[in-house]
Design a protein around this motif. Structure first.
Motif, short mmCIF file in Angstrom:
data_model
loop_
_atom_site.label_atom_id
_atom_site.label_comp_id
_atom_site.label_asym_id
_atom_site.label_seq_id
_atom_site.Cartn_x
_atom_site.Cartn_y
_atom_site.Cartn_z
N GLU A 1 -3.36 -9.95 2.52
CA GLU A 1 -2.72 -8.84 1.79
C GLU A 1 -2.42 -7.65 2.66
N GLY A 2 -2.89 -7.68 3.91
CA GLY A 2 -2.67 -6.56 4.78
C GLY A 2 -3.93 -6.24 5.54
N MET B 1 0.10 -2.90 4.24
CA MET B 1 0.03 -3.86 3.15
C MET B 1 1.08 -4.93 3.38
N SER B 2 0.81 -6.12 2.89
CA SER B 2 1.77 -7.21 3.06
C SER B 2 1.69 -8.14 1.86
N SER B 3 2.80 -8.78 1.57
CA SER B 3 2.83 -9.67 0.41
C SER B 3 2.13 -10.99 0.73
N LEU B 4 1.44 -11.52 -0.29
CA LEU B 4 0.78 -12.82 -0.13
C LEU B 4 1.80 -13.95 -0.07
N LYS B 5 3.04 -13.63 -0.43
CA LYS B 5 4.07 -14.67 -0.49
C LYS B 5 4.70 -14.97 0.87
N ASN C 1 -1.34 -15.61 3.70
CA ASN C 1 -2.42 -15.48 2.73
C ASN C 1 -3.22 -14.19 2.87
#
Lengths: 636, 636
Positions: A382-383, A333-337, A380
């Motif tokens: 989310e993962g 998972m990764s942040s959209l920021k 952009n």
């Protein structure tokens, strides 16, 4: 001395563009070197030969130099006689050819009439057997163009072409300023609260690799005026200045305001993770960059920004890292920021790369040592789900990754020894081990992300090891179980056993502080098995939830006095100088898909664990029984 | 002082095996370095952490450190009050956690009751928000194994793990002894017969690249006792000794006998080409190698033998050069007696590699500068036909080869300028030009071995340029003709025109010494066209058969006084400070398959030749008209 309160969250590419637009034109400088000292440097301008090589006509054979016109008409029937010093001179290979001659006749084609007279039976073609002027290099010819990285053969050709001094790009001088109240130089006595300063040493090495000339300054305390003074000095002395830490927006983060005070700040805060709190500034037309303090954040800022800055000075062509397609073994998972940089291990399994993310902590330097590649997750996104095909930037030579035996599962110190011996025995092979516990190893085999899995899984029902787990979880695969070691597990307690611990019962009875292994670890199963037998609830174990990932980590916690005891192998206790209360023996084996037994590196692995050298190392540590090690226990 | 008369012709691999069997065990030495200075060095033994990092528990958040037991029971309905210095202390991120506490509660989760009292509504889980001891590195953990090339991040991890000194392989000291009566140090006045010494500088640079420490000795004259003395000294001081030249079996070749005298010779003469006359010897257990004098022979012996020797000392893993499949553009013959190393240019045409052999002369250093790869032709193979798929060892980075615009055809000095400007304009692009004359360029387009062909081909029938040749020879291709320059061709004569040459007629009339271009060169066609018009036979041109491959080479011959005149472009004459008698204008254009016009590098090429910068350079040289340069003359 107004501090920024908030960081911006600017896009990386946009920030770089903005920064370079403001920095340009970068004034690369040149310097003159002896040609023979210019290896690896970059030519500042094209290099043209000053002289021809050879710069005179020379004989390519042993024989005589003649004027070809005087040989015309010579034939089998009609020989021509030539007189020394009138019609010819004797030449050896390499001898210069005087102007009056234009051909060489080989000694084999001469008939000696007397000491100073020869006969020939074939006329000479003009310029035969002559190495002419400029045969190798012609005066004024281009030897190397500008912006060319000078190689050994370039050095030879330049010297041959009369170029004894060469003009190259000056390596930019990069000032590196470590700052902070809590950081200390390594080597001294450490007090609690001290942090050893090593970022500046990593930066120096990176700068060297990129063709820059690093200059490290002494550590500067967190004092606005002190930092300002050192930055001002550095800007005068250096082409590029890196200020480490204090680049965020906290109480003691002075980097940004110092740069603003002395010049200007273009960007403060970039939307990357790790690495957000970065300052891109300019003082007196020179780049001054504030780099975050966490080592991994710092690394990514160095690689993604500072490298480009150094390369813009040194004339070198910044070649992008090689990318390879890999399949993700787990969901990530990764942040959209943020644009996120994820360190991954790459396993080359049956010719395909499998990428497994490793620690994402910004403070984890070992994760960088261990990483094989970097996966960039765009802002952009989310993962990615497990199984996604992703592009990974390689950090290691591809051959090294391909020749690495991946070993995911339970940790034991002996894996470090195997890793070392394997590489020493066969240069090209490497062993990479990830410590995720025995069940983690089984799962890694199941998902095809490892070649081999070291496991010690106790069957709670019958007290047997490993086989029932393979049968249960890997029934769709053909797995071989290679016999490893029997090892003694026990309670690790401080030297002298001050609390007089004697058994697992004592831990709950006296509420001793325990440190546990992570879920899925065989050692944790052994604890659970014993608790069950003793009818003790895990809730009665003080510290049951405190998890460490390796035997040594558990031992280290006990050694630091942070827990009264932990369960682990004898070798870890011995290494950390702890006392050890034996609980039982267990079987630490290697599970491997049968088809991998054919692999050369696996054969070498088995050779290593069966070697006397390895057994001697086990004896030194103690606590291992290696009977029949390396034999196949069976196929399941 | 008995010399060998004949060299053996031993197989390369066999020779190396024999040599290493005798050399082993090689005693690699170690040395201790400051960790921060160990970049690129090779670990001698595995490196284990001396301390954990962090070595104390620290807070991962701003908040309060508590004993988790005192927080049990806290909930939304039932808050728990805590008192400073009794139940908690205030901690910032990074602060050490004293032993009596085992958890951190974030500042966001606190309700301040008064200055020294807080309330919480949620109990703390043991070890929450604490960075525990060894979270990054655990004491005694393996940081890097032995035989590992130390990277920047390794340096960071080692220092973090308390390793301030690291044991690495000592770089072997390699003594390099240049010998010979005719070789001289560069930089002095050159006399005819002198050969500039540069092999030792190439060797030094190679040794450096391989992780050795080169020590160059002064030039030693061809004197048995002198050489013996220097070799003996070098063996005492160095780990490996290289003696350059004198390695054959001629009158003045002392290397072999000197080594025999001081130690023993294992091999003298190896079946490789170039490179046969090599001596593999051992003195006092140290390798002493006699290396041939011809630069290209020397290079291959260094790469194929000495590199292995250096690597066997320095702990590094000798990674084989990358190989790529390529299609041979021409037939190449090779002797059955030798393993032959052929230098090739690689063109990446439409994604496929085309290999074109370049000069096979052992004295041609420029061929090594220009080579992109090496084709090894095994001993038992007579050669390969054009079109054969072969494996080529890459000498350059593959990206560089892929980004190179290949340009085969007629030579003009402006190609050097284009090459330079193209790379300066766009770092990643390169132009590689081979000079084979205009017809050679047409043939290279026909066989698909070039992207672009510079040509100036005069139609003897109508005096037009280029188009009729493209129509005739490339009728099966769709070729675009890019307008290049009109250039002045003329006779190049020594400054002041001492023989008062005025025209081509004068050459035959007064039998002046001429130097011609090779068959297929446009300039030669121009001569032939003029001879035909003037009704002069080529037999009446003294030197018609003497061929040079470039304008500058022709000019150099005239400048050296080796010919009275030659035909060529104004720029070459000017460069060599010659006088110039104009003969006529000609059209030097670029033929290119239409589909390549889409390529980005071709677009950049056109941009460069249309740039003002390029035109300024042409003006500087003079003799060029560049009207409409870069426009398309037509498609044929």
């Amino acid at each position: 001395m107004a501090n920024e309160i908030y960081l911006s969250n600017k896009d990386l590419d946009e920030s770089i563009k903005l920064y370079f637009n403001e920095l340009l034109p970068i004034k690369s400088e040149k310097e003159i070197l002896n040609t023979y000292e210019a290896l690896g440097r970059v030519s500042f301008s094209p290099v043209y030969a000053k002289i021809s090589s050879p710069f005179y006509n020379s004989s390519a054979m042993d024989g005589i130099a003649v004027d070809s016109k005087k040989t015309y008409g010579a034939s089998d029937r009609n020989h021509v006689e030539l007189v020394e010093n009138k019609d010819y001179i004797v030449v050896d290979t390499g001898d210069p050819i005087p102007k009056e001659y234009d051909a060489v006749i080989m000694v084999e084609d001469l008939i000696n009439i007397d000491k100073h007279k020869v006969a020939i039976y074939k006329s000479a073609i003009p310029w035969q057997h002559i190495r002419t002027i400029g045969e190798d290099i012609v005066e004024k010819q281009l030897i190397i163009p500008s912006k060319h990285v000078i190689t050994p053969v370039d050095i030879g050709a330049m010297i041959a072409g009369g170029i004894n001094k060469v003009c190259v790009y000056k390596m930019p001088v990069v000032g590196i300023i470590p700052t902070g109240d809590e950081i200390v130089e390594p080597g001294g006595e450490l007090k609690t609260g001290d942090i050893i300063e090593f970022n500046s040493r990593v930066f120096s090495a990176q700068v060297k690799e990129w063709g820059g000339n690093p200059v490290r300054f002494d550590i500067v305390k967190d004092d606005y005026e002190l930092i300002k003074g050192v930055v001002a000095t550095a800007v005068d002395k250096c082409d590029i200045v890196l200020v480490n830490a204090g680049s965020s927006a906290g109480r003691e983060d002075f980097t940004c305001s110092v740069i603003k005070d002395l010049g200007k700040v273009l960007v403060h805060g970039i939307s990357v993770k790790p690495g957000k709190p970065v300052v891109l500034g300019i003082i007196k037309d020179k780049p001054v960059i504030g780099i975050p303090g966490y080592p991994v954040s710092a690394y990514f800022i160095m690689e993604n920004i500072c490298k480009k800055v150094v390369y813009s000075y040194n004339g070198m062509n910044l070649i992008e890292k090689k990318k390879r397609q890999a399949t993700l073994s787990r969901r990530i998972m990764s942040s959209l920021k943020y644009l996120e940089f994820v360190r991954v291990k790459l396993a080359c399994i049956s010719g395909k790369y499998i990428a497994t993310p490793i620690s994402r902590g910004a403070g984890n330097t070992m994760s960088l040592v261990r990483a094989d590649g970097i996966l960039k997750i765009p802002q952009n996104i989310e993962g990615y789900e497990a199984g996604t095909k992703v592009k990974v930037e390689l950090l290691k030579d591809e051959e090294e990754i391909k020749n690495t035996l991946t070993c995911i599962g339970s940790h034991d110190i002996i894996l470090d020894i195997v890793s070392d011996l394997l590489h020493v025995k066969e240069d090209k092979y490497f062993l990479s081990s990830a410590h995720v516990g025995s069940m983690g190893g089984i799962m890694a085999l199941k998902s095809g992300e490892t070649h081999i899995a070291p496991i010690h899984l106790l069957d709670m029902k019958d007290g047997t090891y490993n086989i029932s787990y393979i049968k249960k979880y890997l029934c769709d695969k053909n797995i071989a179980l290679i016999k490893g070691v029997k090892r003694i597990q026990g309670l690790m307690v401080p030297k002298g056993n001050p609390l007089n611990l004697k058994s697992i019962e004592d831990i709950s009875k006296f509420r001793r502080r325990f440190v546990n292994r992570q879920r899925g670890a065989g050692t944790r199963l052994l604890l659970d098995y014993n608790l069950k037998k003793l009818n003790i609830s895990s809730k009665d174990i003080n510290g049951y939830e405190r998890e460490e990932f390796t035997h040594i980590a558990v031992a280290a916690v006990v050694a630091a006095g942070d827990a009264d005891c932990g369960l682990g192998v004898y070798s870890a206790a011995k290494l950390m100088n702890l006392d050890f209360i034996e609980i039982g023996n267990e079987e630490y084996d290697f599970a491997i898909p049968k088809e991998f037994l054919k692999m050369d590196v696996v054969k070498k692995f088995i050779e290593v664990i069966q070697s006397n050298e390895f057994k001697r190392e086990l004896d030194k540590i103690g606590g291992y029984n290696y009977e029949n090690i390396g034999s196949i226990k069976g196929f399941f």
